[in-house]
Structure formats: structure tokens, C-alpha cells
Enzyme design. Structure first.
Site, PDB file in Angstrom:
ATOM      1  N   LYS A   8       0.803  -1.302   0.085  1.00 21.89           N
ATOM      2  CA  LYS A   8      -0.349  -0.221   0.533  1.00 21.89           C
ATOM      3  C   LYS A   8       0.470   1.074   0.342  1.00 21.89           C
ATOM      4  CE  LYS A   8       1.031   1.455   4.062  1.00 21.89           C
ATOM      5  NZ  LYS A   8       1.596   2.401   4.842  1.00 21.89           N
ATOM      6  N   ASP A 137      -2.318  -1.166  10.998  1.00 24.31           N
ATOM      7  CA  ASP A 137      -2.505  -1.199   9.387  1.00 24.31           C
ATOM      8  C   ASP A 137      -3.322  -2.586   8.769  1.00 24.31           C
ATOM      9  OD1 ASP A 137      -0.356  -2.611   8.492  1.00 24.31           O
ATOM     10  OD2 ASP A 137       0.258  -0.865   7.711  1.00 24.31           O
TER      11      ASP A 137
END
Length: 276
Positions: A8, A137
Site C-alpha cells: 500500500k 494497519d
């Protein structure tokens, strides 16, 4: 089982407050990118008494397999669901300590892969709750779609954004930025601009209103990272930023960038046209 954990980037990253538990409240948009690790698992032979075997290729994860997030997820789920012993091959294509979420993505992919492979019946919501303790995350990677993230990065809301048609460039120098080092340069504050509103503007305007609070402190310690960002703008990037707490800098271009590997010859470089 064969899964491809995606990395990401952070589109904007604001540190807004220090929490009583020592963590920090954040605002960011997580965006999945095509760069992937690979996890392949096979049942171990009945002649092998080990509960698992971990083999790694590419960027080496932690030296102790018991500390690897992929192993931790597997062992926890194996105890709960009586899963068979596994031979696990982890191919690390996402650099470590890069701000790209590679380890967190591996953990989430292991959970979603085991859930599908063995028909465990866990919903995405259940897996997000289960994976959250492994890292702030990790929950994002269960669905791996653009998300507005608050809290410590664990409160997620789908965010309507597509970068399809743009060309992504990642550049990571041979520099490791520890999380502790990155936070040492942070003073929590209220963002000057609303990130969600800023990201709805044309990408060429992001440079003025979309920022990463970690850059100031990290750039002061590692000016070579700041130089990479400036070089990407000099090459014509529409937007460039450090991802997470570093040390990768990403850039979005309106054209292919075949010259990037030559310009950044001493760095890890990844280029890809985005399709979603």
C-alpha cells in the site's frame, strides 16, 4: 494455497494527537498498489513432526520464524481451527521497513487465505477484528481497497478514489527508518487541510494540500530521501510523497517512466501503470 499480498501507499498522513496508551491518532488514506509478496503453502508430510516449516526468498523477513507475522497468524489459527501442519514459502518482493505495509499485508493474506482454503467461514468483519492485534494497519489488507483510516490506522471507512490510468513509481534508497525514529520528529497537530476533500481535487493540486507529517523529521535525518522526492518532481511527477514513516517515496505520473531505474540506479525501483 497461493496468495499475493499487496503493498500500500499512504495518500496523505497526518499525526493528530498522542494517546494515553503511547500510540498516536492518525488520519490517512490507504491505497493498495500492485506490488505483491507471494505466500504458498502445502501440507507437510505425515513423516514430519514439525508444526510448520517456513522458507523465505527475496527480502529476508525477521530471523526468528516465531516472530514472523505469517507464522504467528498460522499458529494462532491452527490452534483454534485444528489446521494441519504446513510448509510455508514466503517470497518477499516488498522491501522491509519501506512504509509499504509488506509485513502487515502478509499477515492479512495468510488469514484470508487460510479462511478460504479450509472453509473456516470467517467474514471480512470478523477477520478485520482478528487481525488488528497483529499490527495497526493489518486490518486494511483484509479487503485491500482504498480506505480512510483514523485511530491508530485501524478505523477504516471505504474511500471513493481510483488512480486508474496513472503511472506509479516507487523509489526506496538503502536507508532504514525505524518507527521510533520517525515519531521522534513528530509534533501532533490539527491538519491545515481536510485530507478527504483535498484528495477529491485534481492530482496535480495535491502537492499544495496533501502532505505526510513524517517527512519533515525524516528528511532532516536522511536528506537523500528528500532528494529523491525532488528528483521525482523534476522528472515531471504530478504528485510525490513519502509513504508511511518511510523510507520509500512514491510518485504519480501521467505517462510511463522507463527512465526511473536508470535515474535511481542505487535504489529499489518499481514502476507500474495503475488499473484501479
Amino acid at each position: 494455497m497461493l496468495v499475493y499480498p499487496r503493498a500500500k501507499i499512504n495518500l496523505g498522513l497526518y499525526v493528530t494527537a498522542r494517546r494515553p496508551d503511547g500510540y498516536h491518532d492518525l488520519q490517512t488514506v490507504f491505497y493498495p498498489i500492485p506490488l505483491c509478496d507471494v505466500i504458498e503453502t502445502k501440507p507437510l508430510s505425515t513423516m514430519d513432526a514439525a508444526p510448520y516449516v517456513l522458507r523465505t526468498e527475496g527480502y529476508a523477513p525477521c530471523a526468528n520464524p516465531e516472530d514472523n507475522l505469517v507464522v504467528r497468524v498460522y499458529r494462532d489459527m491452527a490452534r483454534e481451527f485444528d489446521l494441519p501442519p504446513l510448509d510455508i514459502l514466503l517470497q518477499k518482493r516488498v522491501p522491509m521497513g519501506a512504509g509499504l505495509g509488506g509485513g502487515s499485508s502478509d499477515a492479512a493474506a495468510m488469514m484470508t487465505g487460510l479462511n478460504e482454503e479450509y472453509g473456516l467461514g470467517l467474514t471480512d468483519d470478523e477477520m478485520e477484528r482478528r487481525i488488528a492485534p497483529y499490527g495497526a494497519d493489518c486490518a486494511f489488507f483484509i479487503r485491500s481497497r482504498a480506505a480512510w483510516a483514523t485511530g491508530i490506522g485501524d478505523r477504516l471507512t471505504p474511500y471513493p478514489l481510483s488512480l486508474a490510468g496513472y503511472h506509479l513509481v516507487l523509489v526506496k534508497p538503502d536507508v532504514f527508518v525505524s518507527t521510533r525514529e520517525a515519531y521522534a520528529g513528530i509534533t501532533p497537530r490539527t491538519p491545515r487541510y481536510d485530507l478527504r476533500e483535498s484528495l477529491q481535487r485534481p492530482i496535480a493540486e495535491w502537492r499544495d494540500t496533501v502532505s505526510n507529517d513524517f517527512e519533515e523529521g525524516v528528511f532532516a535525518l536522511h536528506p537523500e530521501i528528500a532528494a529523491i522526492k525532488q528528483t521525482l518532481y523534476d522528472m515531471g511527477a504530478l504528485y510525490a510523497s513519502m509513504s508511511g514513516s518511510g523510507s520509500t517515496v512514491f510518485a504519480l505520473f501521467g505517462r510511463p517512466v522507463p527512465e526511473a531505474p536508470r535515474v535511481f540506479a542505487n535504489c529499489f525501483v518499481y514502476t507500474k501503470a495503475l488499473v484501479r
